[in-house]
Write a protein that holds these residues in place. Structure first.
Motif, mmCIF file in Angstrom:
data_model
loop_
_atom_site.group_PDB
_atom_site.id
_atom_site.type_symbol
_atom_site.label_atom_id
_atom_site.label_comp_id
_atom_site.label_asym_id
_atom_site.label_seq_id
_atom_site.Cartn_x
_atom_site.Cartn_y
_atom_site.Cartn_z
ATOM 1 N N VAL A 10 0.839 -1.182 0.000
ATOM 2 C CA VAL A 10 0.000 0.000 0.000
ATOM 3 C C VAL A 10 0.880 1.240 0.000
ATOM 4 C CG1 VAL A 10 -0.172 -0.029 2.527
ATOM 5 C CG2 VAL A 10 -1.890 1.202 1.198
ATOM 6 N N THR A 11 0.439 2.262 -0.732
ATOM 7 C CA THR A 11 1.121 3.555 -0.731
ATOM 8 C C THR A 11 0.406 4.473 0.257
ATOM 9 O OG1 THR A 11 1.814 3.325 -3.031
ATOM 10 C CG2 THR A 11 1.786 5.551 -2.103
ATOM 11 N N VAL A 12 1.113 4.911 1.274
ATOM 12 C CA VAL A 12 0.556 5.762 2.320
ATOM 13 C C VAL A 12 0.898 7.216 2.009
ATOM 14 C CG1 VAL A 12 0.488 6.260 4.789
ATOM 15 C CG2 VAL A 12 0.818 3.903 3.995
ATOM 16 N N VAL A 13 -0.114 8.061 1.922
ATOM 17 C CA VAL A 13 0.073 9.481 1.632
ATOM 18 C C VAL A 13 -0.329 10.292 2.854
ATOM 19 C CG1 VAL A 13 -0.555 11.397 0.123
ATOM 20 C CG2 VAL A 13 -0.410 9.072 -0.806
ATOM 21 N N ASP A 14 0.579 11.114 3.371
ATOM 22 C CA ASP A 14 0.320 11.972 4.522
ATOM 23 C C ASP A 14 0.319 13.418 4.038
ATOM 24 O OD1 ASP A 14 0.216 13.386 6.880
ATOM 25 O OD2 ASP A 14 1.644 12.105 7.938
ATOM 26 N N VAL A 15 -0.859 14.099 4.112
ATOM 27 C CA VAL A 15 -0.971 15.462 3.591
ATOM 28 C C VAL A 15 -0.844 16.516 4.680
ATOM 29 C CG1 VAL A 15 -2.381 14.723 1.647
ATOM 30 C CG2 VAL A 15 -3.495 15.410 3.778
ATOM 31 N N SER A 16 -0.536 16.097 5.920
ATOM 32 C CA SER A 16 -0.360 17.083 6.984
ATOM 33 C C SER A 16 0.925 17.866 6.756
ATOM 34 C CB SER A 16 -0.310 16.379 8.343
ATOM 35 O OG SER A 16 0.808 15.521 8.430
ATOM 36 N N ALA A 17 0.984 19.044 7.382
ATOM 37 C CA ALA A 17 2.119 19.945 7.168
ATOM 38 C C ALA A 17 3.435 19.295 7.577
ATOM 39 C CB ALA A 17 1.908 21.246 7.947
ATOM 40 N N ASP A 18 3.401 18.502 8.653
ATOM 41 C CA ASP A 18 4.630 17.863 9.125
ATOM 42 C C ASP A 18 4.608 16.359 8.840
ATOM 43 O OD1 ASP A 18 2.572 17.298 10.817
ATOM 44 O OD2 ASP A 18 3.725 17.547 12.670
ATOM 45 N N GLY A 19 3.831 15.977 7.847
ATOM 46 C CA GLY A 19 3.703 14.564 7.531
ATOM 47 C C GLY A 19 4.940 13.997 6.871
ATOM 48 N N ALA A 20 4.914 12.678 6.726
ATOM 49 C CA ALA A 20 6.067 11.972 6.166
ATOM 50 C C ALA A 20 5.997 11.868 4.651
ATOM 51 C CB ALA A 20 6.151 10.575 6.783
ATOM 52 N N GLY A 21 5.001 12.538 4.034
ATOM 53 C CA GLY A 21 4.911 12.504 2.581
ATOM 54 C C GLY A 21 4.321 11.205 2.078
ATOM 55 N N VAL A 22 5.051 10.569 1.184
ATOM 56 C CA VAL A 22 4.584 9.330 0.574
ATOM 57 C C VAL A 22 5.554 8.200 0.903
ATOM 58 C CG1 VAL A 22 4.021 8.173 -1.594
ATOM 59 C CG2 VAL A 22 3.537 10.613 -1.324
ATOM 60 N N ARG A 23 4.984 7.089 1.343
ATOM 61 C CA ARG A 23 5.812 5.922 1.626
ATOM 62 C C ARG A 23 5.038 4.651 1.289
ATOM 63 N NH1 ARG A 23 4.620 3.828 6.911
ATOM 64 N NH2 ARG A 23 3.083 5.136 7.999
ATOM 65 N N THR A 24 5.760 3.580 1.087
ATOM 66 C CA THR A 24 5.161 2.287 0.757
ATOM 67 C C THR A 24 5.426 1.307 1.886
ATOM 68 O OG1 THR A 24 5.501 2.668 -1.601
ATOM 69 C CG2 THR A 24 5.094 0.405 -0.925
ATOM 70 N N ARG A 25 4.399 0.551 2.237
ATOM 71 C CA ARG A 25 4.563 -0.450 3.286
ATOM 72 C C ARG A 25 3.613 -1.616 3.035
ATOM 73 N NH1 ARG A 25 0.258 -0.471 6.720
ATOM 74 N NH2 ARG A 25 -0.991 1.444 6.958
ATOM 75 N N ALA A 26 3.809 -2.683 3.781
ATOM 76 C CA ALA A 26 2.930 -3.848 3.699
ATOM 77 C C ALA A 26 1.674 -3.584 4.529
ATOM 78 C CB ALA A 26 3.646 -5.086 4.219
ATOM 79 N N ASP A 27 0.557 -4.109 4.058
ATOM 80 C CA ASP A 27 -0.701 -3.958 4.774
ATOM 81 C C ASP A 27 -1.462 -5.284 4.720
ATOM 82 O OD1 ASP A 27 -2.641 -2.706 6.251
ATOM 83 O OD2 ASP A 27 -3.602 -1.727 4.532
ATOM 84 N N THR A 28 -2.404 -5.432 5.642
ATOM 85 C CA THR A 28 -3.243 -6.623 5.690
ATOM 86 C C THR A 28 -4.661 -6.253 5.312
ATOM 87 O OG1 THR A 28 -1.896 -7.576 7.468
ATOM 88 C CG2 THR A 28 -4.086 -8.507 7.153
ATOM 89 N N VAL A 29 -5.238 -6.974 4.373
ATOM 90 C CA VAL A 29 -6.604 -6.706 3.931
ATOM 91 C C VAL A 29 -7.464 -7.953 4.126
ATOM 92 C CG1 VAL A 29 -5.930 -4.946 2.261
ATOM 93 C CG2 VAL A 29 -6.076 -7.333 1.545
ATOM 94 N N THR A 30 -8.764 -7.712 4.198
ATOM 95 C CA THR A 30 -9.712 -8.802 4.347
ATOM 96 C C THR A 30 -9.917 -9.521 3.017
ATOM 97 O OG1 THR A 30 -10.883 -7.601 6.091
ATOM 98 C CG2 THR A 30 -12.091 -9.367 4.980
ATOM 99 N N VAL A 31 -9.942 -10.824 3.056
ATOM 100 C CA VAL A 31 -10.202 -11.611 1.853
ATOM 101 C C VAL A 31 -11.696 -11.600 1.549
ATOM 102 C CG1 VAL A 31 -10.179 -13.937 0.854
ATOM 103 C CG2 VAL A 31 -8.187 -13.085 2.120
ATOM 104 N N GLU A 32 -12.028 -11.367 0.306
ATOM 105 C CA GLU A 32 -13.406 -11.436 -0.166
ATOM 106 C C GLU A 32 -13.427 -12.355 -1.379
ATOM 107 O OE1 GLU A 32 -17.068 -8.401 -1.227
ATOM 108 O OE2 GLU A 32 -15.028 -7.798 -1.763
ATOM 109 N N GLU A 33 -14.204 -13.432 -1.284
ATOM 110 C CA GLU A 33 -14.308 -14.394 -2.376
ATOM 111 C C GLU A 33 -15.759 -14.813 -2.548
ATOM 112 O OE1 GLU A 33 -11.776 -17.733 -1.685
ATOM 113 O OE2 GLU A 33 -9.918 -16.587 -1.866
#
Length: 284
Positions: A10-33
């Protein structure tokens, strides 16, 4: 089956003034089948669900739609080999996304008209009834005369109890839950699913298979809103009290009041709203 969650990037975007900008990390999502339900070999419906407790799910669904009324109405429920994919080994592997239920002799299968009325997704419920009058006529266990009463504080504590049992929600934040609680607030069963109606069907299927129906004296606690579909399902299992973290719909209120069910909404913190049969909720 271990397919409740999966990892993704997942690409995490932080738009706060002191945010970390854009970063990529692993995330866990629910399986839907998808899960296809067949009755006596004939496709009935497809629902989008989170894999797990599928046998309970189909039993609960068939119960809530009035197709079965007792566990003896089903002689066999099994995964089919009809849905396969090419696995890592190069051989075809069962996806466990098709279940065929064989009804007992004398149990009428769903009609073609009923099958055409079924449509399910993770965002809406299922109602194969042509009218509310059908619901009233097919309810196996009337709840109006259930004399159980619950302290308001007991009901108010149920959302926290439910959240404690939501193991997959803590990792994904993307699952609904339903729990069945006894007269003293003791947990009987909790199930999670991407669909609200599926979580309830899994709970009711468990109760059917465990010989716990009718669910006299019990409270069905759900993590979202109380819709007509969920009210209908609870009534078909003889549940005298449905409680929800969020709001009920107008038809849910009307249906519960007509059936003599206690319907509680906005169960949050120390407050709750009782929409029908308030005599069962003790405030002193």
């Amino acid at each position: 089956m271990g397919r409740v969650t999966q990892r993704t990037r997942v690409t995490v975007v932080d738009v706060s003034a002191d945010g970390a900008g854009v970063r990529t990390r692993a995330d866990t999502v629910t399986v839907e089948e998808p899960l296809e339900l067949r009755v006596n070999g004939t496709p009935l419906t497809v629902t989008m669900r989170t894999p797990g407790s599928d046998i309970e799910l189909v039993h609960g669904f068939l119960l809530s739609e009035g197709i079965i009324r007792d566990v003896s109405d089903v002689t066999l429920a099994r995964y089919c080999e009809g849905a396969v994919v090419s696995g890592q080994s190069g051989f075809e592997e069962n996806t466990y996304n098709v279940i065929d239920v064989t009804l007992a002799p004398g149990v009428a299968p769903p009609s073609d008209e009923m099958a055409r009325n079924f449509f399910t997704s993770s965002s809406c419920g299922v109602c194969g009834k042509a009218s509310i009058e059908q619901l009233r006529a097919r309810t196996s266990w009337p709840v109006r005369d259930d004399a159980t009463q619950w302290p308001a504080a007991l009901i108010a504590a149920l959302p926290d109890k439910l959240r404690t049992e939501q193991r997959s929600f803590e990792r994904t934040g993307g699952l609904h839950a339903a729990g069945l609680y006894g007269p003293g607030g003791e947990v009987l069963v909790v199930r999670e699913d991407v669909g609200r109606h599926n979580a309830v069907d899994k709970v009711l299927g468990w109760a059917l298979l465990a010989g716990r129906l009718p669910a006299a004296g019990c409270v069905l606690m759900v993590s979202g809103r109380a819709s007509f579909e969920l009210t209908q399902k609870a009534l078909m299992a003889g549940v005298p009290c449905l409680a929800a973290v969020s709001a009920p719909s107008s038809l849910a209120v009307e249906t519960a009041a007509d059936a003599g069910m206690t319907l509680v909404g906005f169960v949050r913190g120390t407050r709750l709203n009782v929409y029908s049969r308030p005599d069962r909720v003790l405030t002193a």
